[in-house]
Design a protein around this motif. Structure first.
Motif, mmCIF file in Angstrom:
data_model
loop_
_atom_site.group_PDB
_atom_site.id
_atom_site.type_symbol
_atom_site.label_atom_id
_atom_site.label_comp_id
_atom_site.label_asym_id
_atom_site.label_seq_id
_atom_site.Cartn_x
_atom_site.Cartn_y
_atom_site.Cartn_z
ATOM 1 N N UNK A 78 48.858 37.186 41.683
ATOM 2 C CA UNK A 78 47.942 36.021 41.204
ATOM 3 C C UNK A 78 46.627 36.438 41.535
ATOM 4 N N UNK A 79 46.500 37.294 42.570
ATOM 5 C CA UNK A 79 45.173 37.957 42.707
ATOM 6 C C UNK A 79 44.592 38.921 41.701
ATOM 7 N N UNK A 80 45.799 39.540 41.231
ATOM 8 C CA UNK A 80 45.471 40.621 40.132
ATOM 9 C C UNK A 80 45.081 39.796 38.816
ATOM 10 N N UNK A 81 45.797 38.884 38.559
ATOM 11 C CA UNK A 81 45.340 37.991 37.336
ATOM 12 C C UNK A 81 43.750 37.453 37.387
ATOM 13 N N UNK A 82 43.622 36.841 38.597
ATOM 14 C CA UNK A 82 42.282 36.249 38.742
ATOM 15 C C UNK A 82 41.218 37.283 38.720
ATOM 16 N N UNK A 83 41.528 38.551 39.246
ATOM 17 C CA UNK A 83 40.667 39.782 38.998
ATOM 18 C C UNK A 83 40.360 40.201 37.856
ATOM 19 N N UNK A 84 41.453 40.071 37.026
ATOM 20 C CA UNK A 84 41.108 40.536 35.474
ATOM 21 C C UNK A 84 40.479 39.484 34.659
ATOM 22 N N UNK A 85 40.564 38.049 35.146
ATOM 23 C CA UNK A 85 39.870 37.102 34.286
ATOM 24 C C UNK A 85 38.465 37.335 34.808
ATOM 25 N N UNK A 86 38.021 37.194 35.994
ATOM 26 C CA UNK A 86 36.712 37.336 36.162
ATOM 27 C C UNK A 86 36.029 38.621 36.021
ATOM 28 N N UNK A 87 36.852 39.599 35.849
ATOM 29 C CA UNK A 87 36.124 40.918 35.543
ATOM 30 C C UNK A 87 35.675 41.043 34.227
ATOM 31 N N UNK A 88 36.717 40.608 33.563
ATOM 32 C CA UNK A 88 36.439 40.621 31.943
ATOM 33 C C UNK A 88 35.539 39.917 31.295
ATOM 34 N N UNK A 89 34.860 38.814 32.320
ATOM 35 C CA UNK A 89 33.801 38.011 31.666
ATOM 36 C C UNK A 89 32.676 38.886 31.526
ATOM 37 N N UNK A 90 32.450 39.795 32.627
ATOM 38 C CA UNK A 90 31.281 40.535 32.466
ATOM 39 C C UNK A 90 31.499 41.828 31.674
ATOM 40 N N UNK A 91 32.396 42.375 31.416
ATOM 41 C CA UNK A 91 32.705 43.548 30.557
ATOM 42 C C UNK A 91 32.351 43.484 29.167
ATOM 43 N N UNK A 92 31.536 44.424 28.601
ATOM 44 C CA UNK A 92 31.275 44.358 27.200
ATOM 45 C C UNK A 92 31.901 45.592 26.611
ATOM 46 N N UNK A 93 32.958 45.118 25.714
ATOM 47 C CA UNK A 93 33.781 45.951 25.046
ATOM 48 C C UNK A 93 33.192 46.671 23.798
ATOM 49 N N UNK A 94 31.817 46.425 23.492
ATOM 50 C CA UNK A 94 31.347 46.852 22.155
ATOM 51 C C UNK A 94 30.862 48.302 22.325
ATOM 52 N N UNK A 95 30.551 49.048 21.189
ATOM 53 C CA UNK A 95 30.253 50.419 21.216
ATOM 54 C C UNK A 95 28.685 50.673 21.955
ATOM 55 N N UNK A 96 28.825 51.631 22.790
ATOM 56 C CA UNK A 96 27.447 51.810 23.514
ATOM 57 C C UNK A 96 27.343 51.246 24.667
ATOM 58 N N UNK A 97 28.257 50.257 25.204
ATOM 59 C CA UNK A 97 28.204 49.662 26.350
ATOM 60 C C UNK A 97 28.743 50.560 27.283
ATOM 61 N N UNK A 98 28.359 50.565 28.763
ATOM 62 C CA UNK A 98 28.560 51.256 29.936
ATOM 63 C C UNK A 98 29.416 50.612 30.628
ATOM 64 N N UNK A 99 30.822 51.324 31.044
ATOM 65 C CA UNK A 99 31.742 50.579 32.007
ATOM 66 C C UNK A 99 31.246 50.682 33.211
ATOM 67 N N UNK A 100 31.629 49.588 33.987
ATOM 68 C CA UNK A 100 31.378 49.730 35.594
ATOM 69 C C UNK A 100 32.260 50.604 36.407
ATOM 70 N N UNK A 101 31.958 51.129 37.314
ATOM 71 C CA UNK A 101 32.749 51.677 38.028
ATOM 72 C C UNK A 101 33.699 51.107 39.085
ATOM 73 N N UNK A 102 35.010 51.362 39.234
ATOM 74 C CA UNK A 102 36.101 50.694 39.638
ATOM 75 C C UNK A 102 36.805 51.547 40.680
ATOM 76 N N UNK A 103 36.908 50.712 41.939
ATOM 77 C CA UNK A 103 37.460 51.516 43.066
ATOM 78 C C UNK A 103 38.501 51.040 43.454
ATOM 79 N N UNK A 104 39.463 51.705 43.914
ATOM 80 C CA UNK A 104 40.669 51.385 44.963
ATOM 81 C C UNK A 104 40.549 51.638 46.299
#
Length: 449
Positions: A78-104
């Motif tokens: 459930x945490x993984x799904x919630x993480x995906x939903x919250x993160x994708x709100x701020x992700x820009x998939x369009x061309x020229x966008x800079x992807x944020x760094x993701x850490x484990x």
């Protein structure tokens, strides 16, 4: 909550979202992240240490977008799904966008033996700052408290269950080994077809094993990957095919296949063929002005979703584009009939190999060219003795065909025809010998019972 977890996932940059996972509660999701995600999406420079909330963490970077999509629909997560939903709100998939760094991040006392870390002070300081002011996804209810290491009860393995002795013990052991190898190939990101061929089993067995061990079918996992590719493809402005190839590590055919399947399942209407698109007078005027301002034709084709041929149709050819006269096509055909290769023809005429391919594809099956090829192929025809010597020099002495063709004054097509005739004669001779042996030694007829 971060100090009690065994693993955390953090998206840095402007997102700054953290999800925590616990060994007792999120065992399946934690296992998937450790094994599958790190094996496929692990990035350089490797592991480095970060101290936060009095806990030492071993941290590594992962490839952002593929890993974020991997977190969606994790079994029991459930945490993984919630993480995906919250993160994708701020992700820009369009061309020229800079992807944020993701850490484990994994607790330093979670692994035994410890993973090897590299000094990376600058990255560790940036991650500590991002974790301090970031947003923490609240864990679900009944989150287990992490006891101190010296107070943890000793781990006593349960007594083995007594099982009935199986007759086919060897086959059972082989099946376990196959399952282990199968999942290892799956974690490496190989397709079901590749796993089937390497492990030597059926496709159904691959699907059943993945479903039994992972709790999610291979088809669902593949559709998640298709969905990521389609999202990048449909973004506005969309990412180029080259960008998607590098980001998702797929081929161009796989991109189009993913887009087509996602569009079919979700009812998305794909745009018409770019070559059939018509430009208005205003479009033509804007394009002419853009060309004067220095915009390249490639960018214009991408912006208006048209092909280069459509642009030439409305604007005309590029000034730097070479238009070869008709006599060049005749020269290409003449050199190809004479046995010249594509590269040799392009070098002699000072044209591109693509131009030679296009012209040859257009004329090679015409009656006139076929008759000329047959006539040229029979030029300088060798006698039977020279034919056999040339063929044996290629097949048995290891001399290249190019040297033999130059020595006897024939082209490669003629020599290839001689080799084929020689092989056909050898096969016919072997067949005749086999038939004679069968006639001399007839098989006895079986007696009827």
């Amino acid at each position: 909550m971060l100090s009690r977890a065994e693993l955390f996932v953090h998206t840095a940059g402007k997102v700054r979202i953290t999800a925590t996972f616990f060994q007792k509660k999120d065992e399946e999701c934690l296992y998937s992240i450790l094994i599958y995600a790190l094996l496929r999406y692990h990035r350089t420079p490797g592991w480095f240490e970060v101290k936060h909330d009095g806990v030492t963490w071993n941290v590594c970077k992962v490839v952002p977008l593929p890993f974020i999509y991997f977190m969606e629909n994790r079994p029991g997560g459930e945490m993984a799904a919630e993480y995906f939903r919250r993160t994708m709100v701020h992700i820009d998939l369009s061309s020229g966008a800079t992807d944020p760094d993701v850490y484990i991040g994994i607790r330093a006392d979670f692994f035994s033996p410890m993973v090897r870390t590299v000094p990376f002070a600058r990255e560790a300081a940036a991650l500590t700052k991002s974790l301090t002011g970031g947003d923490m996804i609240p864990p679900s209810e009944n989150t287990p408290e992490r006891p101190l290491p010296h107070l943890m009860p000793p781990i006593v393995p349960p007594p083995p269950e007594k099982k009935e002795r199986k007759v086919r013990k060897v086959s059972t052991r082989k099946k376990k080994v196959d399952d282990y190898l199968l999942m290892q190939k799956f974690y490496e990101g190989k397709t079901v077809q590749e796993i089937k061929d390497e492990v030597n089993c059926s496709e159904a067995y691959v699907y059943q094993t993945i479903k039994r061990i992972k709790g999610i079918s291979a088809m669902d996992l593949r559709y998640q990957r298709w969905k990521m590719i389609a999202d990048l493809y449909f973004a506005k402005p969309r990412r180029t095919v080259d960008e998607i190839e590098k980001l998702c590590n797929v081929s161009r055919w796989q991109i189009y296949n993913a887009v087509r399947n996602v569009a079919k399942k979700e009812g998305i209407t794909l745009s018409e063929e770019y070559r059939n698109k018509k430009l208005t007078e205003d479009d033509v005027a804007h394009i002419r002005q853009a060309l004067k301002d220095g915009v390249t034709r490639k960018v214009i084709c991408w912006a208006y979703e048209i092909t280069g041929a459509t642009l030439i149709k409305y604007i005309g050819p590029d000034e730097n584009h070479k238009v070869y006269p008709q006599e060049y096509q005749e020269k290409v055909v003449k050199l190809r009939v004479a046995g010249k290769t594509l590269a040799e023809t392009a070098s002699l005429l000072n044209v591109s190999v693509d131009y030679v391919k296009e012209v040859w594809k257009k004329y090679r099956n015409s009656d006139e060219v076929v008759s000329k090829r047959v006539k040229y192929d029979n030029r300088n025809r060798l006698n039977k003795h020279d034919q056999d010597r040339a063929v044996k020099a290629v097949l048995f002495e290891g001399i290249t065909r190019k040297k033999i063709a130059e020595q006897y004054g024939i082209n490669a097509l003629t020599l290839r025809r001689y080799i084929k005739k020689f092989k056909d004669r050898e096969v016919e001779a072997i067949r005749n010998i086999t038939d004679k042996i069968g006639e001399n030694n007839p098989q006895p007829k079986k007696k009827k019972p």
